[in-house]
Design a protein around this motif. Sequence first.
Motif, mmCIF file in Angstrom:
data_model
loop_
_atom_site.group_PDB
_atom_site.id
_atom_site.type_symbol
_atom_site.label_atom_id
_atom_site.label_comp_id
_atom_site.label_asym_id
_atom_site.label_seq_id
_atom_site.Cartn_x
_atom_site.Cartn_y
_atom_site.Cartn_z
ATOM 1 N N MET A 1 -22.946 7.333 2.814
ATOM 2 C CA MET A 1 -21.566 7.053 3.182
ATOM 3 C C MET A 1 -21.088 8.168 4.130
ATOM 4 S SD MET A 1 -18.095 6.559 0.853
ATOM 5 C CE MET A 1 -18.972 5.853 -0.481
ATOM 6 N N ASN A 2 -20.441 7.773 5.225
ATOM 7 C CA ASN A 2 -19.931 8.805 6.129
ATOM 8 C C ASN A 2 -18.480 9.145 5.783
ATOM 9 O OD1 ASN A 2 -18.123 7.048 7.496
ATOM 10 N ND2 ASN A 2 -19.720 6.388 8.879
ATOM 11 N N ASP A 3 -17.929 10.097 6.498
ATOM 12 C CA ASP A 3 -16.585 10.579 6.191
ATOM 13 C C ASP A 3 -15.523 9.487 6.331
ATOM 14 O OD1 ASP A 3 -17.558 13.093 5.658
ATOM 15 O OD2 ASP A 3 -17.151 13.862 7.665
ATOM 16 N N PHE A 4 -15.648 8.643 7.370
ATOM 17 C CA PHE A 4 -14.631 7.618 7.548
ATOM 18 C C PHE A 4 -14.711 6.548 6.466
ATOM 19 C CE2 PHE A 4 -12.070 4.274 9.334
ATOM 20 C CZ PHE A 4 -10.978 5.006 9.788
ATOM 21 N N ASP A 5 -15.910 6.271 5.981
ATOM 22 C CA ASP A 5 -16.043 5.335 4.850
ATOM 23 C C ASP A 5 -15.253 5.852 3.649
ATOM 24 O OD1 ASP A 5 -17.714 3.609 6.252
ATOM 25 O OD2 ASP A 5 -19.547 4.454 5.404
ATOM 26 N N GLU A 6 -15.347 7.135 3.433
ATOM 27 C CA GLU A 6 -14.619 7.747 2.315
ATOM 28 C C GLU A 6 -13.104 7.655 2.536
ATOM 29 O OE1 GLU A 6 -14.371 12.049 0.106
ATOM 30 O OE2 GLU A 6 -16.258 11.461 1.042
ATOM 31 N N ILE A 7 -12.669 7.912 3.758
ATOM 32 C CA ILE A 7 -11.247 7.787 4.092
ATOM 33 C C ILE A 7 -10.788 6.360 3.831
ATOM 34 C CG2 ILE A 7 -9.607 7.763 6.022
ATOM 35 C CD1 ILE A 7 -11.227 10.161 7.170
ATOM 36 N N PHE A 8 -11.589 5.394 4.256
ATOM 37 C CA PHE A 8 -11.257 3.981 4.064
ATOM 38 C C PHE A 8 -11.134 3.661 2.577
ATOM 39 C CE2 PHE A 8 -12.531 -0.418 3.359
ATOM 40 C CZ PHE A 8 -11.656 -1.088 4.206
ATOM 41 N N MET A 9 -12.135 4.056 1.805
ATOM 42 C CA MET A 9 -12.149 3.733 0.372
ATOM 43 C C MET A 9 -10.964 4.371 -0.364
ATOM 44 S SD MET A 9 -14.711 1.726 0.018
ATOM 45 C CE MET A 9 -14.943 1.671 -1.727
ATOM 46 N N GLN A 10 -10.607 5.585 0.011
ATOM 47 C CA GLN A 10 -9.536 6.299 -0.685
ATOM 48 C C GLN A 10 -8.139 5.817 -0.285
ATOM 49 O OE1 GLN A 10 -10.314 10.420 0.198
ATOM 50 N NE2 GLN A 10 -11.884 10.580 -1.391
ATOM 51 N N ASN A 11 -8.017 5.216 0.891
ATOM 52 C CA ASN A 11 -6.685 4.905 1.408
ATOM 53 C C ASN A 11 -6.388 3.432 1.630
ATOM 54 O OD1 ASN A 11 -5.479 7.699 1.993
ATOM 55 N ND2 ASN A 11 -7.538 7.817 2.830
ATOM 56 N N TYR A 12 -7.373 2.566 1.454
ATOM 57 C CA TYR A 12 -7.156 1.144 1.722
ATOM 58 C C TYR A 12 -6.005 0.582 0.889
ATOM 59 C CZ TYR A 12 -7.811 -3.811 2.433
ATOM 60 O OH TYR A 12 -7.583 -5.128 2.744
ATOM 61 N N ASP A 13 -6.017 0.809 -0.404
ATOM 62 C CA ASP A 13 -4.980 0.253 -1.281
ATOM 63 C C ASP A 13 -3.590 0.770 -0.922
ATOM 64 O OD1 ASP A 13 -6.840 -1.255 -2.670
ATOM 65 O OD2 ASP A 13 -7.066 0.217 -4.282
ATOM 66 N N ILE A 14 -3.520 2.021 -0.519
ATOM 67 C CA ILE A 14 -2.231 2.611 -0.134
ATOM 68 C C ILE A 14 -1.678 1.907 1.102
ATOM 69 C CG2 ILE A 14 -1.117 4.709 0.762
ATOM 70 C CD1 ILE A 14 -3.218 6.282 -0.943
ATOM 71 N N VAL A 15 -2.522 1.770 2.123
ATOM 72 C CA VAL A 15 -2.090 1.158 3.381
ATOM 73 C C VAL A 15 -1.789 -0.328 3.179
ATOM 74 C CG1 VAL A 15 -2.739 0.681 5.773
ATOM 75 C CG2 VAL A 15 -3.361 2.874 4.732
ATOM 76 N N TYR A 16 -2.663 -1.028 2.469
ATOM 77 C CA TYR A 16 -2.452 -2.449 2.206
ATOM 78 C C TYR A 16 -1.142 -2.664 1.435
ATOM 79 C CZ TYR A 16 -3.093 -7.140 0.362
ATOM 80 O OH TYR A 16 -2.905 -8.461 0.026
ATOM 81 N N GLY A 17 -0.900 -1.875 0.419
ATOM 82 C CA GLY A 17 0.328 -1.986 -0.367
ATOM 83 C C GLY A 17 1.569 -1.714 0.471
ATOM 84 N N TYR A 18 1.474 -0.739 1.339
ATOM 85 C CA TYR A 18 2.591 -0.409 2.234
ATOM 86 C C TYR A 18 2.926 -1.597 3.125
ATOM 87 C CZ TYR A 18 5.104 1.885 6.041
ATOM 88 O OH TYR A 18 6.035 2.220 6.997
ATOM 89 N N ILE A 19 1.915 -2.206 3.716
ATOM 90 C CA ILE A 19 2.141 -3.345 4.603
ATOM 91 C C ILE A 19 2.615 -4.563 3.814
ATOM 92 C CG2 ILE A 19 1.018 -4.949 6.213
ATOM 93 C CD1 ILE A 19 1.710 -2.167 7.357
ATOM 94 N N MET A 20 2.063 -4.776 2.628
ATOM 95 C CA MET A 20 2.515 -5.906 1.797
ATOM 96 C C MET A 20 4.006 -5.808 1.491
ATOM 97 S SD MET A 20 0.799 -8.559 0.930
ATOM 98 C CE MET A 20 1.564 -9.116 -0.583
ATOM 99 N N ARG A 21 4.486 -4.608 1.253
ATOM 100 C CA ARG A 21 5.916 -4.430 0.969
ATOM 101 C C ARG A 21 6.774 -4.805 2.177
ATOM 102 N NH1 ARG A 21 3.684 -0.194 -1.798
ATOM 103 N NH2 ARG A 21 4.118 1.372 -0.208
ATOM 104 N N HIS A 22 6.201 -4.705 3.364
ATOM 105 C CA HIS A 22 6.970 -5.007 4.576
ATOM 106 C C HIS A 22 6.845 -6.450 5.045
ATOM 107 C CE1 HIS A 22 8.451 -1.035 5.126
ATOM 108 N NE2 HIS A 22 7.261 -0.499 5.263
ATOM 109 N N CYS A 23 5.751 -7.123 4.695
ATOM 110 C CA CYS A 23 5.584 -8.477 5.236
ATOM 111 C C CYS A 23 5.444 -9.551 4.158
ATOM 112 C CB CYS A 23 4.392 -8.539 6.184
ATOM 113 S SG CYS A 23 2.772 -8.475 5.400
#
Length: 68
Positions: A1-23
């Motif tokens: 796993m590379n560094d960006f994969d880790e960033i994706f895994m750790q932050n996907y739910d946060i970003v998705y939840g943020y956008i869900m609250r807006h749309c």
Amino acid sequence: MNDFDEIFMQNYDIVYGYIMRHCADAHLAEEITQQAFFNAFLKIGRFRGDCKISVWICQIAKNELFAY
């Protein structure tokens, strides 16, 4: 796993939840979240570290949502 994969895994739910609250549309939120992570991947060299990376990606996602 590379560094960006880790960033994706750790932050996907946060970003998705943020956008869900807006749309309130799961399909659109998933698309916007994926586009935001793609843009973040392309621009990761510009990340200055002034804030959490999740905040930075959420800002990218917000810009994507507004552009939509």
